[in-house]
Design an enzyme around this catalytic site. Structure first.
Site, mmCIF file in Angstrom:
data_model
loop_
_atom_site.group_PDB
_atom_site.id
_atom_site.type_symbol
_atom_site.label_atom_id
_atom_site.label_comp_id
_atom_site.label_asym_id
_atom_site.label_seq_id
_atom_site.Cartn_x
_atom_site.Cartn_y
_atom_site.Cartn_z
ATOM 1 N N GLY A 50 -29.242 -6.638 1.405
ATOM 2 C CA GLY A 50 -28.117 -5.833 1.883
ATOM 3 C C GLY A 50 -26.994 -5.712 0.879
ATOM 4 O O GLY A 50 -25.980 -5.091 1.157
ATOM 5 N N CYS A 51 -27.163 -6.304 -0.301
ATOM 6 C CA CYS A 51 -26.175 -6.153 -1.370
ATOM 7 C C CYS A 51 -26.705 -5.152 -2.386
ATOM 8 O O CYS A 51 -27.879 -5.194 -2.736
ATOM 9 C CB CYS A 51 -25.940 -7.480 -2.097
ATOM 10 S SG CYS A 51 -25.050 -8.681 -1.127
ATOM 11 N N GLU A 52 -25.826 -4.264 -2.872
ATOM 12 C CA GLU A 52 -26.231 -3.353 -3.934
ATOM 13 C C GLU A 52 -26.428 -4.122 -5.232
ATOM 14 O O GLU A 52 -27.296 -3.812 -6.032
ATOM 15 C CB GLU A 52 -25.184 -2.261 -4.130
ATOM 16 C CG GLU A 52 -25.252 -1.185 -3.066
ATOM 17 C CD GLU A 52 -24.236 -0.082 -3.276
ATOM 18 O OE1 GLU A 52 -23.578 -0.042 -4.332
ATOM 19 O OE2 GLU A 52 -24.114 0.758 -2.367
ATOM 20 N N SER A 53 -25.570 -5.110 -5.456
ATOM 21 C CA SER A 53 -25.711 -5.964 -6.636
ATOM 22 C C SER A 53 -26.639 -7.121 -6.291
ATOM 23 O O SER A 53 -26.863 -7.407 -5.124
ATOM 24 C CB SER A 53 -24.355 -6.545 -7.045
ATOM 25 O OG SER A 53 -23.389 -5.536 -7.089
ATOM 26 N N GLY A 121 -21.965 -5.707 1.591
ATOM 27 C CA GLY A 121 -22.600 -6.751 0.796
ATOM 28 C C GLY A 121 -22.038 -8.120 1.119
ATOM 29 O O GLY A 121 -22.775 -9.085 1.310
#
Length: 132
Positions: A50-53, A121
C-alpha cells in the site's frame, strides 16, 4: 495519553520552526538519523503493502511494549516514517490502536505535506504495525 519521549522531542522541535522549508529540512534529518535496517530484514515479507515507495517494517514486542524499525528508499517517506516510529515506539498494543495519525502529523505541522498517496502509505505502515 502522554507522548513517548522521542515524540515529545519531535513535537517541540517541529513546533519551534516557522517555515515549511525548515520543517522539510528537519524531516530529512529525522529520516537520516533513523537507524539502518539490517539487509536481512529488507525482504519481501517485511515490505509494507500500500506504499508507493518501498517501506520495510519490522517489530518486536518487548515486555508488553512495541519496538519498531523501518527503512524506505524515499527520503521524504523515511523522514515521515521516522516521526511515526517516534510516536509509536514503546507503546502497548492498546495504545498503538489509539494512535491518531492525522492528528499527530497535524500537531507537527506536516499535514499539508501529506499527499493522499503519502497519507495512505503511512496509514498502511500503521495498519501493518497494528497487525504485527
Amino acid at each position: 495519553m502522554s507522548l513517548p519521549a522521542d515524540a515529545a522531542a519531535a513535537l517541540e522541535a517541529f513546533q519551534a520552526v516557522g517555515s515549511w522549508e525548515q520543517r522539510a529540512r528537519m524531516l530529512m534529518q529525522w529520516g537520516e538519523r533513523m537507524p539502518a535496517l539490517a539487509d536481512e530484514d529488507k525482504i519481501d515479507a517485511n515490505l509494507v503493502q500500500g506504499c508507493e515507495s518501498l517501506v520495510w517494517l519490522v517489530g518486536r514486542l518487548q515486555e508488553g511494549h512495541w519496538q519498531f524499525a523501518a527503512s524506505s528508499d524515499a527520503r521524504m517517506i523515511r523522514g515521515l516514517v521516522a516521526l511515526l516510529l517516534a510516536r509509536v515506539n514503546g507503546l502497548s498494543a492498546a495504545e498503538l490502536q489509539a494512535v491518531d495519525l492525522p492528528d499527530w502529523f497535524n500537531q507537527l505541522g506536516l499535514s499539508r505535506q501529506l499527499s493522499p498517496s503519502r497519507s495512505n502509505g503511512l496509514n498502511a505502515v500503521l495498519q501493518r504495525m497494528r497487525s504485527l
